[in-house]
Design a protein around this motif. Structure first.
Motif, PDB file in Angstrom:
ATOM      1  N   TYR A 134      -3.725  -2.973   8.257  1.00 56.39           N
ATOM      2  CA  TYR A 134      -4.430  -3.782   7.256  1.00 56.39           C
ATOM      3  C   TYR A 134      -3.717  -3.700   5.911  1.00 56.39           C
ATOM      4  O   TYR A 134      -3.444  -4.724   5.264  1.00 56.39           O
ATOM      5  CB  TYR A 134      -5.869  -3.291   7.125  1.00 56.39           C
ATOM      6  N   ASN A 135      -3.415  -2.480   5.452  1.00 56.03           N
ATOM      7  CA  ASN A 135      -2.748  -2.306   4.162  1.00 56.03           C
ATOM      8  C   ASN A 135      -1.391  -2.984   4.142  1.00 56.03           C
ATOM      9  O   ASN A 135      -1.014  -3.631   3.158  1.00 56.03           O
ATOM     10  CB  ASN A 135      -2.585  -0.820   3.845  1.00 56.03           C
ATOM     11  N   PHE A 136      -0.634  -2.842   5.242  1.00 52.15           N
ATOM     12  CA  PHE A 136       0.683  -3.474   5.314  1.00 52.15           C
ATOM     13  C   PHE A 136       0.565  -4.989   5.203  1.00 52.15           C
ATOM     14  O   PHE A 136       1.365  -5.650   4.538  1.00 52.15           O
ATOM     15  CB  PHE A 136       1.375  -3.089   6.624  1.00 52.15           C
ATOM     16  N   GLY A 137      -0.465  -5.548   5.845  1.00 54.14           N
ATOM     17  CA  GLY A 137      -0.663  -6.999   5.786  1.00 54.14           C
ATOM     18  C   GLY A 137      -1.069  -7.490   4.417  1.00 54.14           C
ATOM     19  O   GLY A 137      -0.807  -8.653   4.063  1.00 54.14           O
ATOM     20  N   GLN A 138      -1.701  -6.617   3.613  1.00 51.03           N
ATOM     21  CA  GLN A 138      -2.169  -7.029   2.291  1.00 51.03           C
ATOM     22  C   GLN A 138      -1.100  -6.895   1.203  1.00 51.03           C
ATOM     23  O   GLN A 138      -1.226  -7.486   0.138  1.00 51.03           O
ATOM     24  CB  GLN A 138      -3.385  -6.183   1.889  1.00 51.03           C
ATOM     25  N   ILE A 139      -0.057  -6.105   1.480  1.00 55.74           N
ATOM     26  CA  ILE A 139       0.968  -5.860   0.458  1.00 55.74           C
ATOM     27  C   ILE A 139       1.613  -7.163  -0.003  1.00 55.74           C
ATOM     28  O   ILE A 139       1.867  -7.369  -1.192  1.00 55.74           O
ATOM     29  CB  ILE A 139       2.041  -4.884   0.989  1.00 55.74           C
ATOM     30  N   GLY A 158      -9.575   2.788  13.163  1.00 54.13           N
ATOM     31  CA  GLY A 158      -8.925   4.070  12.899  1.00 54.13           C
ATOM     32  C   GLY A 158      -7.790   3.969  11.909  1.00 54.13           C
ATOM     33  O   GLY A 158      -7.607   2.953  11.217  1.00 54.13           O
ATOM     34  N   ILE A 159      -6.974   5.021  11.847  1.00 57.74           N
ATOM     35  CA  ILE A 159      -5.885   5.103  10.876  1.00 57.74           C
ATOM     36  C   ILE A 159      -4.833   4.030  11.105  1.00 57.74           C
ATOM     37  O   ILE A 159      -4.279   3.465  10.161  1.00 57.74           O
ATOM     38  CB  ILE A 159      -5.241   6.516  10.898  1.00 57.74           C
ATOM     39  N   LEU A 160      -4.555   3.697  12.390  1.00 59.16           N
ATOM     40  CA  LEU A 160      -3.557   2.657  12.667  1.00 59.16           C
ATOM     41  C   LEU A 160      -4.034   1.293  12.186  1.00 59.16           C
ATOM     42  O   LEU A 160      -3.247   0.505  11.635  1.00 59.16           O
ATOM     43  CB  LEU A 160      -3.244   2.610  14.169  1.00 59.16           C
ATOM     44  N   ILE A 212      10.662   9.213  -7.639  1.00 57.38           N
ATOM     45  CA  ILE A 212       9.504  10.013  -7.219  1.00 57.38           C
ATOM     46  C   ILE A 212       8.221   9.197  -7.376  1.00 57.38           C
ATOM     47  O   ILE A 212       7.336   9.206  -6.502  1.00 57.38           O
ATOM     48  CB  ILE A 212       9.429  11.326  -8.034  1.00 57.38           C
ATOM     49  N   LEU A 213       8.111   8.473  -8.498  1.00 58.22           N
ATOM     50  CA  LEU A 213       6.942   7.613  -8.731  1.00 58.22           C
ATOM     51  C   LEU A 213       6.835   6.552  -7.640  1.00 58.22           C
ATOM     52  O   LEU A 213       5.736   6.252  -7.144  1.00 58.22           O
ATOM     53  CB  LEU A 213       7.049   6.956 -10.105  1.00 58.22           C
ATOM     54  N   PHE A 214       7.979   5.997  -7.245  1.00 58.66           N
ATOM     55  CA  PHE A 214       8.006   4.979  -6.196  1.00 58.66           C
ATOM     56  C   PHE A 214       7.530   5.558  -4.863  1.00 58.66           C
ATOM     57  O   PHE A 214       6.731   4.934  -4.152  1.00 58.66           O
ATOM     58  CB  PHE A 214       9.425   4.418  -6.056  1.00 58.66           C
ATOM     59  N   LEU A 215       7.997   6.765  -4.515  1.00 56.85           N
ATOM     60  CA  LEU A 215       7.588   7.391  -3.258  1.00 56.85           C
ATOM     61  C   LEU A 215       6.092   7.675  -3.246  1.00 56.85           C
ATOM     62  O   LEU A 215       5.408   7.429  -2.240  1.00 56.85           O
ATOM     63  CB  LEU A 215       8.364   8.696  -3.043  1.00 56.85           C
ATOM     64  N   LEU A 216       5.571   8.180  -4.363  1.00 55.58           N
ATOM     65  CA  LEU A 216       4.132   8.432  -4.454  1.00 55.58           C
ATOM     66  C   LEU A 216       3.352   7.127  -4.300  1.00 55.58           C
ATOM     67  O   LEU A 216       2.303   7.088  -3.650  1.00 55.58           O
ATOM     68  CB  LEU A 216       3.799   9.085  -5.807  1.00 55.58           C
ATOM     69  N   GLY A 217       3.878   6.059  -4.908  1.00 52.59           N
ATOM     70  CA  GLY A 217       3.231   4.754  -4.799  1.00 52.59           C
ATOM     71  C   GLY A 217       3.215   4.227  -3.380  1.00 52.59           C
ATOM     72  O   GLY A 217       2.214   3.680  -2.915  1.00 52.59           O
ATOM     73  N   ILE A 218       4.328   4.403  -2.666  1.00 56.40           N
ATOM     74  CA  ILE A 218       4.407   3.958  -1.269  1.00 56.40           C
ATOM     75  C   ILE A 218       3.385   4.690  -0.413  1.00 56.40           C
ATOM     76  O   ILE A 218       2.671   4.085   0.401  1.00 56.40           O
ATOM     77  CB  ILE A 218       5.837   4.173  -0.720  1.00 56.40           C
ATOM     78  N   LEU A 219       3.305   6.004  -0.587  1.00 56.22           N
ATOM     79  CA  LEU A 219       2.337   6.796   0.185  1.00 56.22           C
ATOM     80  C   LEU A 219       0.910   6.347  -0.125  1.00 56.22           C
ATOM     81  O   LEU A 219       0.079   6.202   0.781  1.00 56.22           O
ATOM     82  CB  LEU A 219       2.500   8.285  -0.148  1.00 56.22           C
ATOM     83  N   HIS A 220       0.641   6.132  -1.404  1.00 55.86           N
ATOM     84  CA  HIS A 220      -0.702   5.709  -1.803  1.00 55.86           C
ATOM     85  C   HIS A 220      -1.011   4.316  -1.278  1.00 55.86           C
ATOM     86  O   HIS A 220      -2.140   4.031  -0.843  1.00 55.86           O
ATOM     87  CB  HIS A 220      -0.819   5.744  -3.325  1.00 55.86           C
ATOM     88  N   THR A 221      -0.009   3.431  -1.305  1.00 57.64           N
ATOM     89  CA  THR A 221      -0.199   2.052  -0.853  1.00 57.64           C
ATOM     90  C   THR A 221      -0.596   1.989   0.619  1.00 57.64           C
ATOM     91  O   THR A 221      -1.519   1.264   0.999  1.00 57.64           O
ATOM     92  CB  THR A 221       1.088   1.241  -1.072  1.00 57.64           C
ATOM     93  N   PHE A 222       0.093   2.756   1.455  1.00 56.70           N
ATOM     94  CA  PHE A 222      -0.143   2.663   2.897  1.00 56.70           C
ATOM     95  C   PHE A 222      -1.363   3.461   3.356  1.00 56.70           C
ATOM     96  O   PHE A 222      -2.109   3.010   4.221  1.00 56.70           O
ATOM     97  CB  PHE A 222       1.101   3.121   3.667  1.00 56.70           C
ATOM     98  N   PHE A 223      -1.570   4.631   2.762  1.00 51.17           N
ATOM     99  CA  PHE A 223      -2.610   5.514   3.281  1.00 51.17           C
ATOM    100  C   PHE A 223      -3.942   5.407   2.534  1.00 51.17           C
ATOM    101  O   PHE A 223      -4.966   5.810   3.067  1.00 51.17           O
ATOM    102  CB  PHE A 223      -2.123   6.967   3.257  1.00 51.17           C
ATOM    103  N   PHE A 224      -3.917   4.873   1.299  1.00 50.17           N
ATOM    104  CA  PHE A 224      -5.165   4.797   0.536  1.00 50.17           C
ATOM    105  C   PHE A 224      -5.529   3.357   0.185  1.00 50.17           C
ATOM    106  O   PHE A 224      -6.439   2.786   0.764  1.00 50.17           O
ATOM    107  CB  PHE A 224      -5.071   5.664  -0.729  1.00 50.17           C
ATOM    108  N   TRP A 225      -4.805   2.765  -0.767  1.00 51.07           N
ATOM    109  CA  TRP A 225      -5.171   1.417  -1.194  1.00 51.07           C
ATOM    110  C   TRP A 225      -3.923   0.605  -1.515  1.00 51.07           C
ATOM    111  O   TRP A 225      -3.061   1.042  -2.287  1.00 51.07           O
ATOM    112  CB  TRP A 225      -6.086   1.482  -2.426  1.00 51.07           C
ATOM    113  N   TYR A 226      -3.846  -0.571  -0.925  1.00 52.99           N
ATOM    114  CA  TYR A 226      -2.661  -1.424  -1.090  1.00 52.99           C
ATOM    115  C   TYR A 226      -2.505  -1.968  -2.504  1.00 52.99           C
ATOM    116  O   TYR A 226      -1.447  -2.473  -2.870  1.00 52.99           O
ATOM    117  CB  TYR A 226      -2.716  -2.588  -0.088  1.00 52.99           C
ATOM    118  N   GLY A 227      -3.578  -1.899  -3.332  1.00 57.37           N
ATOM    119  CA  GLY A 227      -3.498  -2.410  -4.696  1.00 57.37           C
ATOM    120  C   GLY A 227      -2.874  -1.443  -5.677  1.00 57.37           C
ATOM    121  O   GLY A 227      -2.930  -1.643  -6.891  1.00 57.37           O
TER     122      GLY A 227
END
Length: 337
Positions: free
Chosen positions: A222-227, A215-217, A130-145
């Protein structure tokens, strides 16, 4: 027939009762479970989270790509003082504290589940997933860090160590903590190259435009590229030092003496007396001796590296012991003899 102020009243046996004896046992079991949670650890965890916020608050105001330009152009006295405190007493130090507490929390849950003959592995795996899923959502939609995914993965890494003894866990923790040092030694001698930050394929301005104007895309791209950059950074040290402290915390929580020592003020005062000189030494070194341009000299660099790592451990246990003493001693009588 009751008069009560700000509190919670729990009444067992009404409207459904299991009998006086079972109601009483349930009440006592609840009280024991409440007592097993150590309030001081929650407070220290809050401090660690605050420290992580202090370390990353810059990124909420300026794009990461302009990090160095911002600091080069802001040399006011207040900024210099804040940055000194931020880099020397919070950066990576609070990650160390949080990791240690994360490991202690896992260890306490492991002990409690074993006492109740419940499956810890199943519950732990669900929590980490569950922690991992929350992290994935946060990584892509909010902040990659985001660090939730990192801690979830490290939480899974603890599973093979669940039934190891204290000495084995301590040895593994020490080895893990030394890995970043081994990386540095190999890198400085040309044996191993750290490629962190060398894979950026677009310019700084293009990167910022992608994140803010498409926009969102564009933000997701951008976030995906920074991961990749983030995990390259983790792999150069943070991942191993964090896992080392998680393992250490887990091993401490598994010891029989943990619950006794955690409230032993004398032990915490001894820890403070050991840590304070190391922290003072680090502070004096950074204030009066450290010069960035001299870090090419191997001797100067390794002195810096040694003091930085030892002070990180010292600051971790200084904060933990300090909070425990503050909880058990009146502030007016808080004198270290």
């Amino acid at each position: 027939d009751k008069f009560i102020g700000d509190a919670i009243m729990v009444f067992f046996g009404d409207p459904e009762t299991l009998g006086e004896e079972q109601d009483a046992l349930r009440c006592l079991d609840m009280a024991l479970k409440m007592k097993s949670r150590i309030e001081e650890l929650d407070t220290i965890r809050g401090y660690a989270i605050f420290g992580i916020l202090v370390c990353n608050i810059f990124y909420f105001h300026h794009p990461l790509e302009y990090f160095h330009q911002f600091f080069l152009s802001n040399k006011s006295a207040s900024n210099e003082v804040f940055n000194f405190i931020r880099f020397n007493y919070f950066a990576e130090r609070t990650y160390t504290i949080f990791s240690l507490l994360f490991g202690i929390g896992i260890g306490m849950q492991f002990q409690n589940f074993n006492k109740q003959n419940h499956s810890f592995l199943k519950q732990h795996s669900i929590r980490m997933f569950i922690l991992f899923l929350l992290g994935i959502l946060h990584t892509f939609f909010f902040w990659y860090g985001d660090v939730l995914t990192l801690y979830a993965l490290l939480g899974f890494c603890i599973i093979p160590l669940l039934n190891k003894g204290f000495k084995t866990l301590l040895s593994i923790s020490i080895i893990l903590y030394l890995i970043p040092t081994i990386y540095v030694i190999l890198s400085r001698n040309g044996i191993y190259e750290i490629n962190f930050g060398k894979t950026q394929s677009i310019s700084l301005d293009e990167s910022i435009n992608q994140n803010t104007s498409q926009g969102i895309l564009g933000h997701l791209k951008y976030n995906f590229g920074q991961i990749k950059l983030v995990y390259e950074y983790y792999a150069t040290g943070v991942m191993f030092s964090s896992l080392a402290m998680i393992t250490l915390g887990f091993s401490i929580a598994k010891t029989k003496a943990f619950y006794k020592k955690v409230i032993d003020t004398k032990t915490h005062k001894k820890v403070l007396m050991f840590c304070i000189p190391l922290i003072i030494l680090w502070s004096l070194f950074k204030l009066f001796i450290f010069k960035h341009e001299e870090m090419d000299n191997p001797f100067n660099f390794y002195i810096f590296w040694f003091l930085s790592n030892t002070s990180a451990i010292a600051q971790t246990f200084f904060v933990i012991s300090g909070f425990f003493i503050l909880y058990t001693t009146k502030a007016s009588n808080f004198i270290i003899l």
